[in-house]
Design a protein around this motif. Sequence first.
Motif, short mmCIF file in Angstrom:
data_model
loop_
_atom_site.label_atom_id
_atom_site.label_comp_id
_atom_site.label_asym_id
_atom_site.label_seq_id
_atom_site.Cartn_x
_atom_site.Cartn_y
_atom_site.Cartn_z
N CYS A 6 0.80 -1.22 0.00
CA CYS A 6 0.00 0.00 0.00
C CYS A 6 0.84 1.28 0.00
N HIS A 7 2.14 1.16 -0.07
CA HIS A 7 2.99 2.35 -0.08
C HIS A 7 3.05 2.91 -1.49
N SER A 8 2.92 4.22 -1.62
CA SER A 8 2.89 4.83 -2.95
C SER A 8 4.26 5.06 -3.57
N LEU A 9 5.32 4.94 -2.81
CA LEU A 9 6.66 5.22 -3.35
C LEU A 9 7.05 4.29 -4.50
N PRO A 10 6.85 2.97 -4.41
CA PRO A 10 7.20 2.12 -5.56
C PRO A 10 6.41 2.49 -6.83
N THR A 11 5.14 2.80 -6.66
CA THR A 11 4.32 3.20 -7.82
C THR A 11 4.84 4.50 -8.41
N LEU A 12 5.19 5.43 -7.56
CA LEU A 12 5.71 6.71 -8.02
C LEU A 12 7.01 6.53 -8.81
N LEU A 13 7.90 5.70 -8.31
CA LEU A 13 9.16 5.45 -9.02
C LEU A 13 8.91 4.80 -10.37
N THR A 14 7.96 3.89 -10.40
CA THR A 14 7.61 3.23 -11.67
C THR A 14 7.09 4.25 -12.68
N ARG A 15 6.20 5.13 -12.21
CA ARG A 15 5.63 6.16 -13.11
C ARG A 15 6.70 7.10 -13.64
N LYS A 16 7.68 7.41 -12.80
CA LYS A 16 8.76 8.32 -13.21
C LYS A 16 9.84 7.60 -14.02
N ARG A 17 9.73 6.26 -14.07
CA ARG A 17 10.74 5.42 -14.73
C ARG A 17 12.11 5.55 -14.08
N TRP A 18 12.09 5.62 -12.75
CA TRP A 18 13.32 5.73 -11.97
C TRP A 18 13.56 4.41 -11.25
N THR A 19 14.80 4.00 -11.20
CA THR A 19 15.16 2.89 -10.33
C THR A 19 15.32 3.45 -8.92
N ASP A 22 18.37 5.57 -8.96
CA ASP A 22 18.13 6.88 -9.60
C ASP A 22 17.48 7.85 -8.62
N PHE A 23 16.42 7.38 -7.99
CA PHE A 23 15.67 8.22 -7.06
C PHE A 23 16.54 8.67 -5.90
N ALA A 28 19.60 12.62 -2.88
CA ALA A 28 20.88 12.98 -2.23
C ALA A 28 21.44 14.26 -2.82
N GLU A 29 21.33 14.42 -4.14
CA GLU A 29 21.81 15.66 -4.79
C GLU A 29 21.02 16.87 -4.31
N ALA A 38 25.56 15.45 3.17
CA ALA A 38 25.49 14.21 2.41
C ALA A 38 24.34 13.33 2.90
N LEU A 39 23.79 12.57 1.99
CA LEU A 39 22.73 11.61 2.30
C LEU A 39 23.08 10.33 1.56
N ALA A 40 23.20 9.24 2.28
CA ALA A 40 23.55 7.97 1.64
C ALA A 40 22.49 7.59 0.62
N ALA A 41 22.93 7.03 -0.49
CA ALA A 41 22.01 6.67 -1.57
C ALA A 41 22.02 5.16 -1.80
N ARG A 42 21.88 4.40 -0.72
CA ARG A 42 21.85 2.94 -0.82
C ARG A 42 20.41 2.45 -0.89
N LYS A 43 20.20 1.38 -1.66
CA LYS A 43 18.85 0.82 -1.84
C LYS A 43 18.19 0.43 -0.52
N GLU A 44 18.99 0.04 0.45
CA GLU A 44 18.42 -0.37 1.73
C GLU A 44 17.61 0.77 2.36
#
Length: 126
Positions: A6-19, A22-23, A28-29, A38-44
Amino acid sequence: MNTVECHSLPTLLTRKRWTAEDFLRRVAERHRARGEGALAARKEKLSRWIAGTVPWMTAQLAMAELLDVDPHEVHQRGWPDWLLLAFCDDRTVLESPWTPVGTVKVEPRRGTSVSSRWSHRDGPHL
């Protein structure tokens, strides 16, 4: 209820075509450009956010800037509800299943109660 479902973040990334990478790199930028360091950009990190860990407010504001969401809405709606404002069309409403999970996804965007989605005897309506 499955949090990931039910989390919208995966759907949002799919719509934006971001991995996820990428996101996270883009967030982080923005975070660094906002002077937040700095903000770590690890998938975890993304996995934890989807599983229920609330991102730091500085990270949420960097995300909001990236997604063109008013920072006031981030504070007003909280995580993860404000993410629904990043959807720029009605596809979230129209393509969500007519299930409790679909309703949880849709109703915060519409600003109505969950019961309003099922208020007619003839079936669901928008």
